[in-house]
Scaffold this active site. Structure first.
Site, PDB file in Angstrom:
ATOM      1  N   SER A 157      -5.009   0.260  -1.440  1.00 23.23           N
ATOM      2  CA  SER A 157      -4.052  -0.671  -2.066  1.00 23.23           C
ATOM      3  C   SER A 157      -4.783  -1.630  -2.994  1.00 23.23           C
ATOM      4  CB  SER A 157      -3.279  -1.451  -0.997  1.00 23.23           C
ATOM      5  OG  SER A 157      -4.164  -2.026  -0.059  1.00 23.23           O
ATOM      6  N   ASP A 193     -10.802   3.209   3.317  1.00 20.75           N
ATOM      7  CA  ASP A 193      -9.803   4.216   2.931  1.00 20.75           C
ATOM      8  C   ASP A 193     -10.440   5.273   2.035  1.00 20.75           C
ATOM      9  OD1 ASP A 193      -7.164   4.792   3.361  1.00 20.75           O
ATOM     10  OD2 ASP A 193      -6.373   3.200   2.063  1.00 20.75           O
ATOM     11  N   LYS A 245     -10.130   6.151   6.801  1.00 24.34           N
ATOM     12  CA  LYS A 245      -8.698   6.461   6.910  1.00 24.34           C
ATOM     13  C   LYS A 245      -8.348   7.503   5.865  1.00 24.34           C
ATOM     14  CE  LYS A 245      -5.203   3.557   5.594  1.00 24.34           C
ATOM     15  NZ  LYS A 245      -4.445   4.416   4.651  1.00 24.34           N
ATOM     16  N   GLU A 275      -4.846  10.058   4.493  1.00 27.42           N
ATOM     17  CA  GLU A 275      -3.386  10.195   4.557  1.00 27.42           C
ATOM     18  C   GLU A 275      -2.955  11.642   4.750  1.00 27.42           C
ATOM     19  OE1 GLU A 275      -1.547   8.423   1.115  1.00 27.42           O
ATOM     20  OE2 GLU A 275      -2.462   6.470   1.465  1.00 27.42           O
ATOM     21  N   GLU A 280       3.707   4.309   8.434  1.00 25.95           N
ATOM     22  CA  GLU A 280       4.253   3.442   7.391  1.00 25.95           C
ATOM     23  C   GLU A 280       5.694   3.838   7.060  1.00 25.95           C
ATOM     24  OE1 GLU A 280       1.664   2.894   4.045  1.00 25.95           O
ATOM     25  OE2 GLU A 280       3.118   1.667   2.954  1.00 25.95           O
TER      26      GLU A 280
HETATM   27  O1  KIV Z   1      -4.164   1.040   1.363  1.00 24.17           O
HETATM   28  C1  KIV Z   1      -3.630   0.312   2.214  1.00 24.17           C
HETATM   29  O2  KIV Z   1      -3.716  -0.911   2.171  1.00 24.17           O
HETATM   30  C2  KIV Z   1      -2.897   0.958   3.289  1.00 24.17           C
HETATM   31  C3  KIV Z   1      -2.021   0.103   4.139  1.00 24.17           C
HETATM   32  C4  KIV Z   1      -0.757  -0.186   3.429  1.00 24.17           C
HETATM   33  C5  KIV Z   1      -1.780   0.705   5.474  1.00 24.17           C
HETATM   34  O3  KIV Z   1      -2.974   2.134   3.442  1.00 24.17           O
END
Ligand code: KIV
Length: 327
Positions: free
Chosen positions: A103, A145, A174, A176, A243
């Site tokens: 994000s 991420d 993380k 997806e 989410e």
């Molecule tokens: O990238 C991010 O901040 C996220 C959150 C919204 C869970 O994946």
């Protein structure tokens, strides 16, 4: 509130405290005559730098600790951060997990989605966050991420890129999606990289999903989501971000996943933890605020106070409120 950072009134006081003769060595008797009880530091093996501030009183958040919190029913408070200062403040405010989310593409880089975020941008921000947390001897668990395109080709590609984030300081990565990601999650976990999965509204595939919409509303969609969640747990994912998923489905998944803690964002108040984007919960959104956000700055006089209020509300279950923040 936990005291994580030594406070000094001015630079002279700080410099005096740094002098060897004035320093209280962790775990050794206090020889300063101040009568203060020295704090016992955890051993810091493998050449860790000497402390720049007093060790935090909170135990470091580790994977076993997160699993133990999930088993005990203590809610996990996760928040995004992208730079050293916000990360240090979030840590001092008691956040359990800091997510360096992609994000950052929207929040820091002004992109219209997360799709164009690069691995190099993620590496840079993970490094900044890690440095900030270390500067205050913080204890939060740091999640990096994996951006779009960095894990989609093969498990080997995912491992190579996950290693970049872990070497920059992330404790966990993380990624997806479900189904095709199962093999990749297993591959990473078997090679010692803890994984947080992410189902429901997956922003990296926003174009395929047709927008930022609630997922898993129909019985067919819910069945697929359930199957993916169970597969991800079997593959070894320890956390699962849900989410924009109906609260009832998120509650059911939370119950079904004993070895994988669900972290909700727009998924109701029965998940094992919650996550929000930092700038959203500080009310820094010039557009229409998403339904699942609460502006914690509205009733706080400082950023740290707002984050402390968020942590407290997650822990005592007063945020989110299903009727206001969920579907
Ligand atoms: O990238 C991010 O901040 C996220 C959150 C919204 C869970 O994946």
């Amino acid at each position: 509130m936990l005291e994580c950072v030594a406070s000094f009134n001015d630079e002279d006081e700080m410099n005096a405290a740094r002098k060897p003769e004035n320093r209280v060595e962790a775990g050794r008797p206090d020889q300063t005559g101040s009568g203060a009880t020295p704090r016992r530091a955890e051993a810091t093996p493998y050449g860790t730098l000497p402390p720049a501030s007093s060790p935090a009183t909170r135990k470091p958040v580790s994977l076993p600790r997160l699993m133990e919190m999930r088993a005990r029913g203590e809610k996990i408070a996760m928040l995004t951060a992208y730079d050293a200062t916000f990360a240090a403040v979030a840590d001092a405010a008691g956040v359990d997990c800091i997510l360096v989310g992609d994000s950052l593409g929207m929040v820091c880089q002004g992109l219209s989605s997360t799709v164009a975020v690069t691995l190099e941008a993620m590496r840079y921000h993970v490094e900044c966050v890690t440095r900030g947390v270390r500067r205050v001897q913080g204890t939060a668990w740091i999640i990096g991420d994996l951006p779009y395109g960095s894990y989609h080709e093969s498990p080997e590609q995912a491992l190579r890129n996950a290693a970049v984030l872990v070497q920059a300081g992330a404790h966990m990565v993380k990624l997806e999606g479900g189904g095709w990601t199962t093999e990749t999650v297993r591959f990473l976990v078997e090679r010692g990289i803890p994984v947080c999965a992410h189902l429901g509204l997956t922003p990296q595939t926003v174009h395929a999903l047709g927008g930022y919409r609630v997922q898993g509303k129909t019985e067919d969609d819910a069945r697929v989501l359930r199957a993916h969640a169970l597969e991800l747990q079997e593959a070894g994912a320890s956390l699962l971000v849900l989410e924009m998923v109906p609260a009832r489905l998120a509650a059911e998944l939370t119950e079904a996943l004993a070895r994988c803690a669900t972290i909700g964002i727009g998924a109701g108040n029965e998940t094992a933890g919650q996550v929000l984007v930092l700038h959203d919960m500080l009310g820094m959104n010039l557009g229409k605020m998403a339904r699942f956000v609460r502006d914690f700055m509205a009733d706080s006089s400082s950023v740290r106070g707002a984050i402390e209020a968020y942590v407290a509300a997650v822990k005592d279950g007063s945020f989110p409120v299903n009727a206001e923040h969920a579907w």
